[in-house]
Design an enzyme around this catalytic site. Sequence first.
Site, PDB file in Angstrom:
ATOM      1  N   ASP A   1      18.115  13.134 -93.618  1.00  0.00           N
ATOM      2  CA  ASP A   1      17.352  14.159 -94.055  1.00  0.00           C
ATOM      3  C   ASP A   1      17.932  15.650 -93.348  1.00  0.00           C
ATOM      4  O   ASP A   1      18.148  15.631 -92.204  1.00  0.00           O
ATOM      5  CB  ASP A   1      15.783  14.199 -93.721  1.00  0.00           C
ATOM      6  CG  ASP A   1      15.091  15.375 -94.232  1.00  0.00           C
ATOM      7  OD1 ASP A   1      14.770  15.478 -95.444  1.00  0.00           O
ATOM      8  OD2 ASP A   1      14.874  16.154 -93.436  1.00  0.00           O
TER       9      ASP A   1
ATOM     10  N   CYS B   1     -25.738  -2.820 -85.760  1.00  0.00           N
ATOM     11  CA  CYS B   1     -26.654  -2.171 -84.937  1.00  0.00           C
ATOM     12  C   CYS B   1     -26.812  -1.037 -85.926  1.00  0.00           C
ATOM     13  O   CYS B   1     -25.860  -0.223 -86.602  1.00  0.00           O
ATOM     14  CB  CYS B   1     -25.548  -1.598 -83.524  1.00  0.00           C
ATOM     15  SG  CYS B   1     -26.357  -0.413 -82.695  1.00  0.00           S
TER      16      CYS B   1
ATOM     17  N   THR C   1     -29.504  -9.557 -77.683  1.00  0.00           N
ATOM     18  CA  THR C   1     -30.249  -8.860 -79.051  1.00  0.00           C
ATOM     19  C   THR C   1     -29.873  -9.142 -80.512  1.00  0.00           C
ATOM     20  O   THR C   1     -30.559  -9.032 -81.356  1.00  0.00           O
ATOM     21  CB  THR C   1     -29.937  -7.439 -78.808  1.00  0.00           C
ATOM     22  OG1 THR C   1     -28.490  -7.199 -79.059  1.00  0.00           O
ATOM     23  CG2 THR C   1     -30.431  -6.644 -77.604  1.00  0.00           C
TER      24      THR C   1
ATOM     25  N   CYS D   1     -20.809   2.542 -78.599  1.00  0.00           N
ATOM     26  CA  CYS D   1     -22.112   2.593 -78.967  1.00  0.00           C
ATOM     27  C   CYS D   1     -22.739   3.315 -77.746  1.00  0.00           C
ATOM     28  O   CYS D   1     -22.684   3.001 -76.618  1.00  0.00           O
ATOM     29  CB  CYS D   1     -22.835   1.072 -79.104  1.00  0.00           C
ATOM     30  SG  CYS D   1     -24.612   1.012 -79.442  1.00  0.00           S
TER      31      CYS D   1
ATOM     32  N   CYS E   1     -25.195   2.546 -83.902  1.00  0.00           N
ATOM     33  CA  CYS E   1     -23.880   3.099 -83.657  1.00  0.00           C
ATOM     34  C   CYS E   1     -23.133   2.810 -84.943  1.00  0.00           C
ATOM     35  O   CYS E   1     -22.004   3.266 -85.156  1.00  0.00           O
ATOM     36  CB  CYS E   1     -23.163   2.401 -82.664  1.00  0.00           C
ATOM     37  SG  CYS E   1     -22.803   0.600 -82.867  1.00  0.00           S
TER      38      CYS E   1
ATOM     39  N   ARG F   1     -26.124  -9.028 -86.468  1.00  0.00           N
ATOM     40  CA  ARG F   1     -26.476  -8.006 -87.527  1.00  0.00           C
ATOM     41  C   ARG F   1     -25.977  -6.839 -86.970  1.00  0.00           C
ATOM     42  O   ARG F   1     -25.668  -6.726 -85.926  1.00  0.00           O
ATOM     43  CB  ARG F   1     -27.809  -8.045 -87.890  1.00  0.00           C
ATOM     44  CG  ARG F   1     -28.684  -7.527 -86.582  1.00  0.00           C
ATOM     45  CD  ARG F   1     -30.338  -7.546 -87.004  1.00  0.00           C
ATOM     46  NE  ARG F   1     -31.304  -7.066 -86.153  1.00  0.00           N
ATOM     47  CZ  ARG F   1     -31.605  -7.817 -84.845  1.00  0.00           C
ATOM     48  NH1 ARG F   1     -31.196  -8.977 -84.805  1.00  0.00           N
ATOM     49  NH2 ARG F   1     -32.182  -7.059 -84.208  1.00  0.00           N
TER      50      ARG F   1
ATOM     51  N   CYS G   1     -21.805  -4.273 -82.123  1.00  0.00           N
ATOM     52  CA  CYS G   1     -21.790  -2.871 -82.047  1.00  0.00           C
ATOM     53  C   CYS G   1     -20.095  -2.495 -82.152  1.00  0.00           C
ATOM     54  O   CYS G   1     -19.344  -3.109 -81.704  1.00  0.00           O
ATOM     55  CB  CYS G   1     -22.459  -2.220 -80.693  1.00  0.00           C
ATOM     56  SG  CYS G   1     -24.228  -2.640 -80.714  1.00  0.00           S
TER      57      CYS G   1
END
Length: 498
Positions: free
Chosen positions: A447, A63, A28, A36, A66, A61, A32
């Site tokens: 402390d 998604c 694709t 996702c 998601c 690129r 992601c």
Amino acid sequence: MDVERCVRAVQARDERFDGWFFTAVLTTGIYCRPSCPATPPKPENMRFFPSAAAAQQAGFRACKRCRPGAVPGSPQWNERADLVARAMRLIADGLVDREGVPGLAARLGYSVRQLERQLMAELGAGPLALARAQRAQTARLLIETTTLPMADLAYAAGFASVRAFNETVQEVFALSPSELRTRAKAVDEPGAPGARTTGTRTAGTIVVRLPFRRPLCPDNLFGHLAATAVPGIEEWRDGAYRRTLRLPHGHAVVALRPAPEHVECRLALSDLRDLTTAISRCRWLLDLDADPVAVDAQLGADEALAPLVAKSPGRRVPRTTDPAEFAIRAVLGQQVSTAAARTLAARLVATHGEPVEDVDGGLTHLFPTTSALAELDPETLAMPRSRRASVGALVTALTARDVELDVGGDWERARAQLAEVPGIGPWTVELVAMRALGDPDAFVATDLGVRRAAVDLGLPSTPAALTARSAPWRPWRAYAVQYLWATGDHPINRLPSG
């Protein structure tokens, strides 16, 4: 990377790994987050990247479903003290946009070539690509949550030109800026873990959701900040912790409100160019990039801490938005009550702080700069003479950069520098290391609250013996401190009622 483990995380849609790595899908051309909701691709079609920038450089690129840019950051950058981790903290703070790669390298004490080589080796991308990925996410946030004209928005997001802005948005999101805005208006995704608008879009004010890894215990996190709030610069109002921020291009007022799935962050900025830095500092303040599962698994294995971890898992370390401010406040708070420390700091703020306007609350000032405090007469400070001397010595050291407390600083060197300041002892050094520097292994063995908790739990109470007993808690002793403090009946351990 352990490819097999990454595949299992993607197939299980395991949100615990969001931000640890990114999954690119060869068929694709998108990348992601591991969680996702889309049907997981076949393992042979998966490629894994340690950063969004590396995935983008490889031609993938983001998604649209998601939103991989809107996830908690990798906890490595807050857990480690090496060059790559320090560089990533500074990049997140916007240093590359302000000073360029040479400025980043100079701050870290390395050459540009050395820096780029190490970042490429571990993250698959250099500092410019990492900053560009962050800039793209800032652009998307501004596109979706403001009505700024695109030209103004481009410069606010840190781009040198509108053309670079358009090209980057198109390349990273496969949508033009106008298409992103149209899509955001048409479809608001309820429950999306990313930074989405949750209120009206008004000029200068942006409301975003800050994601975190679950679980998160807000009681000590927000309770501590509210209980120690200095009047004028901090307050708890309407269920939110509010404070003023001094930023590179101006100032801001932020309101942080805990929610089950995110922290709502409402920012009123005097200059939108500071958006990235402001969000980064708010995430740092609330320790939102921590990995609570890893922390609690180790601390919960200790029989003394196990009941505390089981009762309230996911405790974070409350930090600061300004390391120098916190160091000064820590010295003011030496050997006095929380109320007395707040009073002393409030006097400094009222007298030497820079006035700001807060239309939604009662904030009045920014905390004074070290240069402003360097000009005051120590004799005017209403505190013991030895404390006045310590404050003056620290301010002088901070102004001259003999003590460096930058977010990308070296933790051990900062400890050594602080220890050389007259009047600063182990308690202050470790408290600053824990809350200002973000060292997850800082341990305030001296402390009083920690020692009382140790006695109640049957642990050694002397600092040396307790430090030795704490060895199994490493490298998470700063988180162990939060669980130990939680055994006491103190306002820092609970959310205010108002």
